[in-house]
Design an enzyme around this catalytic site. Sequence first.
Site, short mmCIF file in Angstrom:
data_model
loop_
_atom_site.label_atom_id
_atom_site.label_comp_id
_atom_site.label_asym_id
_atom_site.label_seq_id
_atom_site.Cartn_x
_atom_site.Cartn_y
_atom_site.Cartn_z
N CYS A 1 0.84 -1.21 0.00
CA CYS A 1 0.00 0.00 0.00
C CYS A 1 0.87 1.25 0.00
CB CYS A 1 -0.91 0.00 1.22
SG CYS A 1 -2.10 -1.36 1.29
N ASP B 1 23.92 5.79 24.37
CA ASP B 1 24.09 7.07 25.03
C ASP B 1 24.74 6.77 26.38
OD1 ASP B 1 23.78 9.82 25.64
OD2 ASP B 1 21.99 9.35 26.80
#
Length: 724
Positions: free
Chosen positions: A39, A445
Amino acid sequence: MAVTFDAAGQPDMSAFLRRLDDGRASLDLLVTGARCAGCISKIEREVSGVPGVDSVRLNLSTGRLAVGLADGRVDPARIISALGRLGYPATPFDPGAAVVQRDREGRRLILALAVAGFGAMNAMMFSVPIWAGLFGQELGPATRTLMMWLSAAVGAPCAIFAGMPFFESAWRSLRVGRANMDVPISVGVILTLAISFSETILNGRDAYFDAAVSLLFLLLIGRWLDHMLRARARSAAGDLLALQASTACVVDPLGRERSVPLGQVRPGDVLRVRPGDRIPVDATLEAGEALIDNSLLTGESLPERIAPGQLCRAGGLNTAGLLTLRARARSGDSTLSAIARLVEAGAQSRSRYVRLADRAAALYVPVVHAAAAATFIGGWALGLGPREALIRAVAVLIVTCPCALGLAVPAVQVVASARLFRRGVLVKSGAALERLAEIDHVVFDKTGVLTEGRPALVDASPTIIAMAAPLARASGHPMARAVARAAGDGPLAADVVEHAGLGVEGLIGGRRARLGRAAFVGVPTLRSGETELWFGFETDAKVRLRFSDVLRPDAGRAVEALRARGITVEILSGDQVGAVRAAADGSGIAAWRAGLLPQEKAEAIDRLAADGRKVLMIGDGLNDAAALARAHAAMAPGSALEASQNATDLVFTHDTLMSVVEAIDTARSARRRALENFGFAALYNLVAGPAAMLGFVNPFVAALAMSGSSLVVTLNALQARGGR
């Protein structure tokens, strides 16, 4: 915003355009009916062909279609018309409407699933006596016909209702000259019902109402699982923008204050921000002493002191006194909005990954249609009657129904997600497991991920802690709170005054003391590269309290486990060099970078992707959100900011980095099970399809075989519980 109409009576959509300074424009639409990667491809290809369109992105999770227009004069109605011709209705994007539509679709699927389950069980109640005839317990003709009509009375209405999601999708596809996976499903169900009614009316031997509704029941299970997984994979951009204030306090030339919606703030406006409020837009400080908590933007736990003339970024929290600012940008051009756009772009690009089921199903429709047509035409040509030829063709459609194919991935995903949930890892997107299984590089991080995210005292004397505690308890500074935690409950200092950005002073036992920066306490020099506070009484020697952000206990073990699995590791942090180096050395990570801005983290992820690396980003701050959205897969700890969690695929709630290793192992196991399921589904279709074409399988047996294949796929999926 309401839709207006032009002189010709057509809807005027120009009000929904967001016009940019360079003459270009953008348009956000809510697209209905998009379900898979196919789609996305069709929609983006069709809209890209509209004159004046220079970029198109569809976010499958939210239904948001972002269209970039080279010319602000392009008529949006042409884009909506193109989508309508393709079979995907579209309206101007409204986040609230998107949620309503998603909820409506979910309710419709669960209702259809319930009706199909009811119909399957009760239709079989009347079919079982007919099946008994296969074992020598033949019913009389009148009783047999009655049972078939009762089965029809229950099964046919349930099949028609439960099949509407498939019928409508198939019709939308056929109306524009295309065929999706729902077309053979719809054809098979409708022909099965037609043959069953024919057999019932003509007093034939067999009817397959139970088979039709059972087929839909199993298919709807897969559709519901897919819907739930997609609904949970929502974008984080809205959560980021929610950090902005909804209004701003604007000061007019006469000095009068008025509250205006954030969108009405213009560059040059004078703003007032009170303590505890967030900075509404990027602005320059004109008056006041600013101590801004930018931890959501930079990851730094310490408030930043801003001098007059310096920039205060939108989203920062004013922790000091009344501020007077001059706006430098509109809300849509602020730092926070820029990060939100990066997150949205990353979330949309992530939807481009084609799921394994979609790739395998791409060949299904033409092959099955051709096989069913060949069965009917060939059987009739070889002497079979049209009824027998049609029954064989329907059996081909049913026995090769993509139920096992449709369950191959969702079943594995649900089992793997449940296993990870029990281990403290929340999986928010089914496709995330596929991507997680592919990663070959992990980016951490530092603050809050490799470390525990809160400052802790280092080598502090209990005597010094007890002396500084009365002042520390009166302060809200993160390092002062660490001192207070170490000291425990106790008295507060008297006459406490907190100096923004400097420290706190007060009376302890009648003596004046200070806790804060070196210069504030009276120490002439400050050693660089360390996180510290100084404490001392007014006439006494001053002592230093050093802090560090402690590594998670299993950081080194997790890094070593990742390397053992062939995965490389590095750190990308916005923190200072010394702190990042210490964390890297303590966890055994050789590659690290410090002092990075949010955009620089995202750019680093993009460079790794351009080099062919499959990156897993693990972060917890708003400064990590853009990088999280850009990564191939993303994780966040449970302590992370909600917006950062929403930008990720997985959240680990236990305070251990080994959860990351556990998630990768489970994802790789799930990928193996999914591939095994696809292999079984292919083998099943290679055997069952020809058997149905040769007449060895009627529609009833076809439904049983299809159900059996789905059961095998589900049982194999349960093995995803196992380790690596």
